[in-house]
Design an enzyme around this catalytic site. Structure first.
Site, mmCIF file in Angstrom:
data_model
loop_
_atom_site.group_PDB
_atom_site.id
_atom_site.type_symbol
_atom_site.label_atom_id
_atom_site.label_comp_id
_atom_site.label_asym_id
_atom_site.label_seq_id
_atom_site.Cartn_x
_atom_site.Cartn_y
_atom_site.Cartn_z
ATOM 1 N N ASP A 36 0.848 -1.186 0.000
ATOM 2 C CA ASP A 36 0.000 0.000 0.000
ATOM 3 C C ASP A 36 0.884 1.236 0.000
ATOM 4 O O ASP A 36 2.061 1.177 0.340
ATOM 5 C CB ASP A 36 -0.930 0.004 1.215
ATOM 6 C CG ASP A 36 -0.159 0.148 2.517
ATOM 7 O OD1 ASP A 36 0.897 -0.488 2.636
ATOM 8 O OD2 ASP A 36 -0.612 0.892 3.400
ATOM 9 N N LYS A 49 -15.589 26.404 6.810
ATOM 10 C CA LYS A 49 -14.341 26.233 6.066
ATOM 11 C C LYS A 49 -13.295 27.275 6.439
ATOM 12 O O LYS A 49 -12.462 27.662 5.627
ATOM 13 C CB LYS A 49 -14.603 26.247 4.553
ATOM 14 C CG LYS A 49 -15.441 25.082 4.070
ATOM 15 C CD LYS A 49 -15.555 25.076 2.568
ATOM 16 C CE LYS A 49 -16.395 23.881 2.098
ATOM 17 N NZ LYS A 49 -16.524 23.841 0.628
#
Length: 383
Positions: free
Chosen positions: A245, A356
């Site tokens: 991975d 945000k």
């Protein structure tokens, strides 16, 4: 000859024991770095208990920096994000909230799994599985039940030993028959045959192989590679294709600052990736220092410890904020910890997916007053 063989076998056992003991100590040190306690609500009280004592039905209180001690169902959350990279390989933190529309349990937004890390926010969750019953425990069970396959080198050595043993046995039989035919003396012939047979034994082979593998393991340890047993070194030499991975294995799962733009000028934070812009000659450049201070003060990143240098600490928090903090303490003039202590935070609005942006007010004197407001977030929201 017998004493030599016994000595070689003993030396071989000692070398293998030392290597395995060293690996076990390293693994034990890594396990000690994992926080052993977690917060649970029992009898209407918030308690800190050993992670191993958590049982099904316990209500956990998870917050930023906590390692999830069991598989649990999230029924209340405030901007909780968990790092599932150790379990699923996902590099980005995953949001966790009470609702769920996914059928795959690994994608469920209301499940937090054992071994994952809460990187932001907080939540309350009910334990549904513990120990070997968790997803991580089931994976560990599968690996524990795997039979140990013979390594390529062990296979070749076994093949070599069979050939040598066959040749030695055939030679001993020939010399025994020759001795009996020439001298008709059984005792002389059998002693001569046994001596010939033992002479074929490569008594130095086990020690030589073990020492070479140990040397290779020490060289790998110098490159921060942990060798759990010497068989791993044997197998590594026969690899033709390695499937692995990416996140956390080939990459560090860390974000980094590459460029800064301030006062109409583009600066390159590092030249490692051929970034465009001017080099940052000093952390006191107008605009750059403000960015460094904002990255240092307007953040929710925590450190796992404070008794070691900052570059040796583990950062607990959002990947983006962690990247900003790493850049700040590498460029900021002065001690990073002292800057945070001098300019304490008096107010904060944490980052969330709706706004945000993140806002904080600090005790930082300027021309118009004793407090300074700092803000960071998505450009379209901040500007």
């Amino acid at each position: 000859m017998g004493a030599i063989l016994i000595g070689v076998a003993f030396l071989n056992a000692v070398i293998e024991w030392y290597q395995e003991r060293k690996s076990e100590n390293t693994l034990a040190a890594l396990l000690q770095m994992i926080p052993p306690k977690t917060h649970v609500i029992r009898e209407r009280k918030l308690e800190s208990v050993q992670s191993a004592d958590v049982v099904v039905g316990d209500v956990l209180f998870l917050r930023m920096g906590d390692k999830v001690p069991a598989d649990c169902y999230v029924f209340a959350a405030t901007d909780l994000k968990v790092d599932n990279s150790s379990l699923t390989g996902e590099s980005e933190p995953q949001e966790r909230e009470p609702g769920n529309t996914m059928r795959n349990p690994f994608e469920a937004t209301n499940l937090a799994f054992n071994g994952t890390l809460a990187v932001s926010g907080s939540a309350y969750a009910i334990v549904v599985r513990t120990g070997d019953g968790t997803v991580l425990g089931q994976i560990a069970g599968l690996t524990a039940g795997e039979e140990k396959a013979e390594s390529p080198m062990s296979h070749e050595i076994a093949r070599f030993v069979r050939i040598i043993a066959s040749v030695a046995l055939l030679t001993a039989v020939v010399f025994f028959a020759t001795g009996m035919g020439l001298y008709n003396d059984f005792a002389f012939s059998i002693n001569f045959a046994i001596g010939t047979f033992v002479a074929f034994v490569p008594e130095g082979l086990p020690a030589t192989v073990t020492m070479l593998l140990t040397i290779a393991a020490k060289r790998m340890a110098a490159e921060n590679v942990l060798v759990k047993d010497l068989q791993g070194v044997e197998t590594l030499g026969a690899i033709t294709c390695l499937a692995t991975d990416k996140t956390g294995t080939l990459t560090r799962n860390q974000m980094m600052v590459t460029n800064l733009w301030t006062n109409g000028t583009m600066y390159a934070a590092t030249r490692a990736h051929n970034d465009i812009g001017e080099s940052i000659s000093s952390g006191n450049i107008t605009g750059v220092r403000e960015i460094l201070l904002t990255s240092t003060l307007c953040c929710s990143v925590k450190f796992d410890r404070s008794d070691v240098p900052i570059d040796k600490r583990q950062l607990l928090g959002d990947a983006t904020e962690s990247g900003l903090v790493r850049f700040a303490f590498s460029r900021l003039t002065g001690d990073f910890d002292e800057v945070q202590a001098q300019h304490t935070k008096v107010f904060e609005i944490p980052f969330n997916s709706a706004n945000k942006w993140m806002l904080s007010v600090h005790k930082l004197t300027h021309d118009n007053g004793p407090l300074t407001l700092m803000m960071k977030g998505a450009p379209e929201r901040v500007l």
